[in-house]
Write a protein that holds these residues in place. Structure first.
Motif, short mmCIF file in Angstrom:
data_model
loop_
_atom_site.label_atom_id
_atom_site.label_comp_id
_atom_site.label_asym_id
_atom_site.label_seq_id
_atom_site.Cartn_x
_atom_site.Cartn_y
_atom_site.Cartn_z
N GLN A 43 2.75 -2.89 4.00
CA GLN A 43 2.26 -2.44 2.71
C GLN A 43 0.77 -2.21 2.72
O GLN A 43 0.26 -1.23 2.16
N THR B 44 5.97 -7.61 6.61
CA THR B 44 6.27 -6.72 5.48
C THR B 44 4.99 -6.46 4.68
O THR B 44 4.69 -5.34 4.27
N CYS C 216 10.57 -1.65 3.84
CA CYS C 216 9.56 -2.50 3.20
C CYS C 216 9.99 -2.87 1.78
O CYS C 216 9.84 -4.02 1.35
#
Lengths: 189, 189
Positions: free
Chosen positions: B121, B117, B99
Motif C-alpha cells: 500500500q 501488505t 492487497c
DNA sequence: GTCTATACATGGATAGAC
DNA sequence: GTCTATCCATGTATAGAC
C-alpha cells in the motif's frame, strides 16, 4: 442484554475485524461466555448468523440515514454526516463496515448473505444518489448516480486503506479532498 | 510452467475471490492437480504461501508502475493507466486486488504478511503522491499526499463495490467523475 | 436456555516410501 | 518432487440431560 444480542455483537466485531471465515463458534464461545452448543441454539448455522448480522446491520444503517435526514437539511451537511458513519465504523482502524468485510470475500458467502450484502450497498447508493441530486453545484457536475458510486467507493476504500495500516489517519487523509470540495460548495450555497 | 508458479497462481486467484481464510490446501490440490503433501513441499505453511503471494504481487505491481512510467509521460496519462491496473484486477467483478483482500481481514493475517501488505500500500501511495505532485492543476488543489490517498481509496473501494454486486459496471461508474476531472485538466494542459 | 458429550468433516501439517 | 498414509487440532453441528 439478551444472549442473542451478545452473540450478534461478538459476531459482528469478529467479522468486521477478521472476516466471516476467520472466526469460529469457539471464538464466540469465549467472547460471550457460553458453550458452542448454546450458540447453535440461537443461530442454527453460521450462515444463519451471517444473515442475521447483515440484516441487523442494514436496519441500523437505515435508521442512521433517517437520523441524518432529521438532523440535517442541506445535502452538504448530510454528506458530511454520512462520512461520519464510515469514520466511526473504522473503530480506530481495527474494523471495516460489515458490508465491506462481506463483499471482499463474496465468493465464500452463502447465497442469501450475498444477496443481503448487495441490498445493503444498493440502499446506500440510492440514498446518496438522492442526496447528490439535491446537491446541484459546479463541484459535482456528474450524473448523481456516478457521484454516489464514487463517494461510496471513496469511503469504503478509505476504510480498507486505514485497515491495512491500522491507522485511521489514512481514512482522514483520503476523505479530506472531498470534504474540502464540499465545504467550498457549502459556502457558495 | 513450474509447479510452484501453478500453486501461486491458484492461491492468488482463490485469495482474491474468497479471502485467505476461505480456501484450503484441498482447494489448491484440486486446482493444481497434485496432492496436499506436495503443496506443502513447495510452501511449508499457509503463512509462507500467503507471504509469497503478496511478495510476488508487489513485485509485479512495481513492474507495472515502471511500465506506466515508460509508456506515459504526463501525470494525467499515468493516472489513467494506473486506473487500468485496478480495473483489470477486477477480473469481471469476481476478484479484488490481493492487497484489498488481505487488508480486509487484517487481524487474521500472519504478522509478516500484514507487514508486506502494508508495504504494498505504501508503494502505491508513494508513487501516486509523486504523480499528483506533478499534476499541478486547479482540479486537484489538495496536498498531493491527500490526493494520492483519496485516489487509491477510490480505486480500492470501487473494486469492493463491484465485487459486492459482481458487476464491473459499478467500478466504472465510481471512477467516471475522477476520469472526467482528469480529462478536462488534460485538455487545458 | 444452557450444559456435556459426541459425531463427523475439514484444515494444516508431517513421515517416509518411491 | 510427488505420492500414500496418518496425526492431531479445529470447525460446524447434533443429541439428549438438566
Amino acid at each position: 442484554m439478551s444472549t442473542r444480542i451478545q452473540i450478534l455483537d461478538a459476531g459482528e466485531q469478529l467479522a468486521r475485524a477478521r472476516g466471516l471465515e476467520a472466526f469460529s463458534y469457539a471464538d464466540l464461545e469465549k467472547a460471550v461466555g457460553i458453550r458452542k452448543a448454546s450458540i447453535h441454539h440461537h443461530f442454527k448455522s453460521k450462515a444463519d448468523l451471517a444473515l442475521a448480522l447483515i440484516e441487523r446491520y442494514s436496519e441500523r444503517f437505515a435508521d442512521a440515514l433517517r437520523d441524518i435526514e432529521d438532523a440535517h437539511v442541506t445535502p452538504q451537511e448530510r454528506l458530511r454526516a454520512f462520512t461520519g458513519l464510515y469514520r466511526d465504523a473504522l473503530a480506530g482502524g481495527e474494523q471495516v463496515c460489515l458490508c465491506v468485510a462481506f463483499a471482499a470475500g463474496r465468493e465464500s458467502l452463502p447465497g442469501t448473505v450475498a444477496l443481503a450484502t448487495r441490498s445493503f450497498q444498493e440502499m446506500a447508493l440510492a440514498w446518496l444518489e438522492v442526496t447528490f441530486n439535491e446537491l446541484n453545484t459546479p463541484e459535482f457536475p456528474d450524473d448523481p448516480q456516478d457521484e454516489a458510486a464514487a463517494f461510496l467507493a471513496l469511503l469504503e476504500g478509505a476504510q480498507i486503506m486505514a485497515r491495512g495500516a491500522s491507522d485511521p489517519a489514512l481514512f482522514d487523509a483520503a476523505i479530506r479532498p472531498f470534504i474540502r470540495r464540499l465545504g467550498v460548495t457549502g459556502l457558495k450555497a
